[in-house]
Design a protein around this motif. Structure first.
Motif, PDB file in Angstrom:
ATOM      1  N   GLU A   1       0.812  -1.213   0.000  1.00  0.00           N
ATOM      2  CA  GLU A   1       0.000   0.000   0.000  1.00  0.00           C
ATOM      3  C   GLU A   1       0.844   1.262   0.000  1.00  0.00           C
ATOM      4  OE1 GLU A   1      -3.351   0.174   2.574  1.00  0.00           O
ATOM      5  OE2 GLU A   1      -3.703  -1.993   2.450  1.00  0.00           O
ATOM      6  N   GLY A   2       0.217   2.343  -0.386  1.00  0.00           N
ATOM      7  CA  GLY A   2       0.847   3.661  -0.278  1.00  0.00           C
ATOM      8  C   GLY A   2       1.565   4.128  -1.535  1.00  0.00           C
ATOM      9  N   VAL A   3       1.671   3.247  -2.532  1.00  0.00           N
ATOM     10  CA  VAL A   3       2.408   3.605  -3.746  1.00  0.00           C
ATOM     11  C   VAL A   3       1.532   3.304  -4.963  1.00  0.00           C
ATOM     12  CG1 VAL A   3       4.475   3.108  -5.134  1.00  0.00           C
ATOM     13  CG2 VAL A   3       4.625   3.129  -2.637  1.00  0.00           C
ATOM     14  N   LEU A   4       1.589   4.183  -5.966  1.00  0.00           N
ATOM     15  CA  LEU A   4       0.857   3.938  -7.212  1.00  0.00           C
ATOM     16  C   LEU A   4       1.755   3.305  -8.268  1.00  0.00           C
ATOM     17  CD1 LEU A   4      -1.223   7.230  -7.557  1.00  0.00           C
ATOM     18  CD2 LEU A   4      -1.862   5.082  -6.433  1.00  0.00           C
ATOM     19  N   SER A   5       2.978   3.812  -8.369  1.00  0.00           N
ATOM     20  CA  SER A   5       3.893   3.206  -9.342  1.00  0.00           C
ATOM     21  C   SER A   5       5.337   3.550  -9.012  1.00  0.00           C
ATOM     22  CB  SER A   5       3.563   3.655 -10.773  1.00  0.00           C
ATOM     23  OG  SER A   5       3.953   4.980 -10.988  1.00  0.00           O
ATOM     24  N   VAL A   6       6.235   2.690  -9.476  1.00  0.00           N
ATOM     25  CA  VAL A   6       7.678   2.919  -9.326  1.00  0.00           C
ATOM     26  C   VAL A   6       8.330   2.681 -10.678  1.00  0.00           C
ATOM     27  CG1 VAL A   6       9.828   2.115  -8.282  1.00  0.00           C
ATOM     28  CG2 VAL A   6       7.750   2.212  -6.903  1.00  0.00           C
ATOM     29  N   THR A   7       9.178   3.621 -11.080  1.00  0.00           N
ATOM     30  CA  THR A   7       9.920   3.479 -12.329  1.00  0.00           C
ATOM     31  C   THR A   7      11.410   3.464 -12.012  1.00  0.00           C
ATOM     32  OG1 THR A   7       8.205   4.657 -13.539  1.00  0.00           O
ATOM     33  CG2 THR A   7      10.360   4.517 -14.599  1.00  0.00           C
ATOM     34  N   VAL A   8      12.116   2.497 -12.592  1.00  0.00           N
ATOM     35  CA  VAL A   8      13.562   2.386 -12.380  1.00  0.00           C
ATOM     36  C   VAL A   8      14.246   2.386 -13.743  1.00  0.00           C
ATOM     37  CG1 VAL A   8      15.427   0.893 -11.531  1.00  0.00           C
ATOM     38  CG2 VAL A   8      13.292   1.092 -10.233  1.00  0.00           C
ATOM     39  N   VAL A   9      15.301   3.186 -13.876  1.00  0.00           N
ATOM     40  CA  VAL A   9      16.080   3.219 -15.110  1.00  0.00           C
ATOM     41  C   VAL A   9      17.500   2.766 -14.802  1.00  0.00           C
ATOM     42  CG1 VAL A   9      16.902   4.635 -17.024  1.00  0.00           C
ATOM     43  CG2 VAL A   9      14.725   5.181 -15.926  1.00  0.00           C
ATOM     44  N   THR A  10      17.950   1.769 -15.533  1.00  0.00           N
ATOM     45  CA  THR A  10      19.308   1.255 -15.370  1.00  0.00           C
ATOM     46  C   THR A  10      19.592   0.372 -16.584  1.00  0.00           C
ATOM     47  OG1 THR A  10      20.811   0.231 -13.766  1.00  0.00           O
ATOM     48  CG2 THR A  10      18.681  -0.816 -14.044  1.00  0.00           C
ATOM     49  N   PRO A  11      20.858   0.181 -16.949  1.00  0.00           N
ATOM     50  CA  PRO A  11      21.118  -0.630 -18.143  1.00  0.00           C
ATOM     51  C   PRO A  11      20.572  -2.066 -18.042  1.00  0.00           C
ATOM     52  CG  PRO A  11      23.062   0.634 -17.577  1.00  0.00           C
ATOM     53  CD  PRO A  11      22.084   0.840 -16.464  1.00  0.00           C
ATOM     54  N   ASP A  12      20.713  -2.697 -16.892  1.00  0.00           N
ATOM     55  CA  ASP A  12      20.350  -4.106 -16.732  1.00  0.00           C
ATOM     56  C   ASP A  12      18.844  -4.256 -16.487  1.00  0.00           C
ATOM     57  OD1 ASP A  12      19.870  -6.668 -15.809  1.00  0.00           O
ATOM     58  OD2 ASP A  12      21.665  -6.750 -14.572  1.00  0.00           O
ATOM     59  N   GLY A  13      18.152  -4.846 -17.444  1.00  0.00           N
ATOM     60  CA  GLY A  13      16.700  -4.964 -17.353  1.00  0.00           C
ATOM     61  C   GLY A  13      16.234  -5.871 -16.228  1.00  0.00           C
ATOM     62  N   THR A  14      16.963  -6.962 -15.956  1.00  0.00           N
ATOM     63  CA  THR A  14      16.568  -7.872 -14.886  1.00  0.00           C
ATOM     64  C   THR A  14      16.609  -7.145 -13.545  1.00  0.00           C
ATOM     65  OG1 THR A  14      17.663  -9.604 -16.164  1.00  0.00           O
ATOM     66  CG2 THR A  14      16.938 -10.183 -13.955  1.00  0.00           C
ATOM     67  N   LEU A  15      17.681  -6.363 -13.345  1.00  0.00           N
ATOM     68  CA  LEU A  15      17.808  -5.583 -12.118  1.00  0.00           C
ATOM     69  C   LEU A  15      16.684  -4.548 -12.017  1.00  0.00           C
ATOM     70  CD1 LEU A  15      19.258  -4.461  -9.627  1.00  0.00           C
ATOM     71  CD2 LEU A  15      20.741  -3.130 -11.159  1.00  0.00           C
ATOM     72  N   ALA A  16      16.440  -3.833 -13.110  1.00  0.00           N
ATOM     73  CA  ALA A  16      15.407  -2.787 -13.097  1.00  0.00           C
ATOM     74  C   ALA A  16      14.052  -3.394 -12.762  1.00  0.00           C
ATOM     75  CB  ALA A  16      15.352  -2.077 -14.446  1.00  0.00           C
ATOM     76  N   ASP A  17      13.768  -4.555 -13.352  1.00  0.00           N
ATOM     77  CA  ASP A  17      12.464  -5.188 -13.160  1.00  0.00           C
ATOM     78  C   ASP A  17      12.301  -5.688 -11.727  1.00  0.00           C
ATOM     79  OD1 ASP A  17       9.986  -6.000 -13.871  1.00  0.00           O
ATOM     80  OD2 ASP A  17      10.611  -7.686 -15.125  1.00  0.00           O
ATOM     81  N   ALA A  18      13.369  -6.289 -11.180  1.00  0.00           N
ATOM     82  CA  ALA A  18      13.303  -6.756  -9.788  1.00  0.00           C
ATOM     83  C   ALA A  18      13.207  -5.567  -8.836  1.00  0.00           C
ATOM     84  CB  ALA A  18      14.542  -7.596  -9.460  1.00  0.00           C
ATOM     85  N   ALA A  19      13.976  -4.505  -9.144  1.00  0.00           N
ATOM     86  CA  ALA A  19      14.026  -3.355  -8.238  1.00  0.00           C
ATOM     87  C   ALA A  19      12.692  -2.618  -8.187  1.00  0.00           C
ATOM     88  CB  ALA A  19      15.149  -2.404  -8.663  1.00  0.00           C
ATOM     89  N   ASP A  20      11.986  -2.503  -9.329  1.00  0.00           N
ATOM     90  CA  ASP A  20      10.753  -1.715  -9.271  1.00  0.00           C
ATOM     91  C   ASP A  20       9.742  -2.369  -8.319  1.00  0.00           C
ATOM     92  OD1 ASP A  20       9.679  -3.714 -10.905  1.00  0.00           O
ATOM     93  OD2 ASP A  20       9.404  -2.431 -12.658  1.00  0.00           O
TER      94      ASP A  20
END
Lengths: 185, 354, 119
Positions: B277-296
């Motif tokens: 709860e408390g969040v609508l969306s998170v966007t992460v930008v980084t070269p590694d897509g697997t990391l970005a996807d896990a991090a968001d």
């Protein structure tokens, strides 16, 4: 030229050709300045009447003369208008260089080669193409600029044709008058 | 005699150059594929039709392969065991033998889960299934019974329960069921980009909805990416992509159901068993897509109070988090390049990770 | 006119229709304007909201006005004032620029905005 002490004299021997080039350049510069004050219906479009003088110089005295007339016009003209080394100057200069390159190559054509109309058209189109390319590369790398290219080129062809006919009329006049001989490279 | 012919060639060449001043006008080849359970949007810059079709086919093969192989609730085709089959073995307390690439992916997933303080937790397949998100269509509700949720949370399955020895995988916790939905998209899109590069394509975007990877540029300008507004239709912000980057967004609008006036979305907090709860969306930008996807996902679950700590741990610096009040939290690295596209702009809080 | 003259003229007359076919794309009514300043900084402004935008270039300030779905250069510190004379722009793809002050103004349609959407 004399200095104040009068001890040394530095002299230039101005040839007949130098005088001719100076006259033509002066004429071209006058036209250049006059044109720069003219309002234009569309951005980037000018009749390019100074081109007439360049082509006349080419036909009368050869390519080297045309180079001198054209470059003197661009440099001195911009110094007088106050646009020297500004984008306007860079555009004029690149247009002039491209025109000179194209008519230089054109003058190498075998046989009867090009006449006034052919030279003026080539020069005008090369001028537009070079200016456009430089404007796109250096100043406004914006894709929408390409939308202007057809209009600019239409004007280039139109004015090139008009100035070509003008030069042809001039040449006919010169030929009946003095007859300076065939163009040489 | 030689000079005139050379001159002829030069003049005609120049005329051609004049005529061809930008003669072939480069364009974007754009197409969509239905795979990974979503619509994948592919953009290729200045690639002719035949090569583009070949490239799209290659991307489709890669994505379909990954979709089938890492599917969490449909067994693989005969003779090609997939994640669902692996889960069945783990549930039975057995040891499964997997391929070398699978080992690499599972190890990487373990590392990412650890870096994300187990908020990114691909071992909670049972919980996701309980909520009804193991389906191509979102569930209709009602939410599961609280005691069932509590039972699965207390079983505390994590990626660290997984024992990987050479090519053998087993689990110390029978409640571990893998669901790599949180990072597979990033992995799949990165592999699709690899496939394009192998074909000599250097300017492209592969966009699987919430996650994309861009390489090269759109001719003279960078690729431009719009980021969806989580609160209403439209774009909230845009980015100009650098040469090789991934953008991944997790939002509460992706998969959800509304039940008795309350929104239940698919990003489950493994600590509570309920949607974060408390969040609508998170966007992460980084070269590694697997990391970005896990991090968001991890940052979404960490929420307004915890996202910076998790971002630091996972090593992501370009983050935008939009909270339930539509306040936009950003790292300075994100703020300097992100452009707000809504008028009036939202409240923006720029917070450094250190 | 020599043979080469006719050849050049014919080439020029063939070139023009080709240029129009290739580059004369006008979109529908534009959605917004993209203004690019001398430093390469871009401003994207909606045509639906009236406003005045001042942008600094090497010569001084160019003023661009957006009004009633159209945009124009109100003033620019250049010699020729070509950009000002270009008048109102409102169609997708329309474009003018103050070259001396290095400021360009282009109307863009919605399709040019994003290459893809992350959702």
């Amino acid at each position: 030229m004399r200095n104040d002490t009068g001890a040394h004299t530095l002299s230039f021997t101005a040839t007949r050709e130098d005088y001719r080039i100076a006259w033509l350049a002066a004429l071209a510069i006058t036209i250049h300045i006059a044109e720069s004050m003219l309002p234009s219906p569309l951005p980037g479009i000018k009749p390019g009447l100074a081109n007439v003088v360049t082509i006349a110089a080419l036909l009368l005295y050869g390519w080297r003369a045309a180079v001198w007339v054209s470059l003197l016009r661009v440099v001195v003209g911009s110094l007088l208008i106050g646009t020297f080394l500004t984008p306007t100057f860079v555009l004029s200069f690149s247009g002039a260089l491209a025109s000179l390159a194209v008519i230089g190559l054109g003058s190498l054509l075998p046989g009867r080669g090009l006449g006034p109309v052919g030279y003026c058209l080539l020069a005008s189109m090369a001028h537009i193409a070079a200016q456009f390319y430089v404007a796109y590369r250096l100043f406004i790398p914006h894709e929408a600029l390409f939308g202007l290219l057809p209009v600019l080129m239409t004007a280039g062809v139109g004015f090139g044709l008009a100035s070509g006919l003008l030069v042809r009329a001039m040449m006919a006049h010169f030929k009946s008058d003095a007859g300076p001989g065939a163009p040489t490279a | 005699m030689k000079r005139p012919s050379v001159a002829c060639a030069l003049v005609s060449g120049l005329l051609l150059a004049l005529a061809g001043c930008g003669g072939h006008k480069p364009e974007v080849y754009k197409t969509q594929l239905m795979t990974l359970g979503t619509i994948v949007d592919i953009s290729l810059w200045d690639v002719d039709e035949a090569r583009a079709q070949q490239a799209v086919k290659a991307v489709e093969d890669v994505l379909n392969g990954i979709h089938v192989h890492w599917h969490a609730w449909e067994p693989g085709p005969p003779g090609q065991p997939n994640l669902t089959d692996l889960n069945a073995r783990l549930a039975a307390g057995e040891t499964a033998t997997v391929g070398a690439e699978d080992v690499a992916v599972l190890r990487r997933t373990q590392e990412l889960a650890r870096a994300g303080d187990q908020l990114f937790n691909p071992a909670i397949g049972r919980l996701i299934e309980l909520w009804g998100f193991h389906s191509d269509d979102p569930p209709l509700g009602p939410p599961p019974a609280p005691e069932e949720i509590r039972r699965l949370v207390e079983a505390h399955p994590t990626m660290d329960d997984l024992v990987i020895e050479d090519d053998r995988v087993s689990s110390r916790n029978p409640q571990v069921q893998l669901d790599v939905g949180g990072s597979a998209k990033g992995y799949a899109v990165d592999r699709a980009i690899d496939a394009l590069r192998a074909l000599g394509i250097d300017n492209a975007i592969v966009n699987a909805g919430g996650g994309l990877h861009a390489i090269g540029a759109h001719g003279d300008r960078p690729w431009r990416v719009g980021i969806r507004n989580p609160a209403q239709p439209g774009i909230i912000a845009s980015l100009e992509m650098r040469a090789d980057e991934s953008v991944h967004t997790s939002g509460n609008y992706e998969r959800f159901f509304d039940y008795q006036g309350k929104r239940y979305h698919h990003i489950l907090d493994p600590r509570t068993g309920y949607p974060a709860e408390g969040v609508l969306s998170v966007t992460v930008v980084t070269p590694d897509g697997t990391l970005a996807d896990a991090a968001d996902d991890a940052l979404f679950i960490a929420g307004v109070s915890g996202w910076k700590e998790i971002a630091r741990r996972m090593g992501v610096t370009q983050v935008m988090l939009i909270d339930a009040d539509m306040t936009v939290h950003m790292t300075p690295q994100m703020a300097e390049r992100l452009r707000m596209e809504i008028d009036p702009p939202p409240k923006i809080v720029v917070e450094a990770l250190e | 006119m020599t043979r080469a003259d006719y050849f050049v003229l014919a080439g020029a007359l063939l070139l023009l229709p080709w240029l129009y076919a290739s580059y004369w794309h006008r979109g529908g009514v534009g959605e917004e304007v993209r203004i690019v300043g001398a430093d390469g900084r871009e401003i994207l402004a909606s045509l639906r909201k009236d406003r005045e935008i001042r942008i600094e270039g090497p010569l001084g300030t160019s003023v661009i006005e957006i009004h009633d779905g159209k945009a124009r250069f109100v003033s620019s510190p250049c010699h020729g004032q070509l950009c000002v004379h270009a008048g109102w722009l409102h169609l997708g793809g329309e474009f003018t620029a103050c070259l001396p002050n290095r400021v360009s103004l282009a109307v863009v349609g919605p399709e040019l905005r994003y290459d893809t959407i992350n959702f």
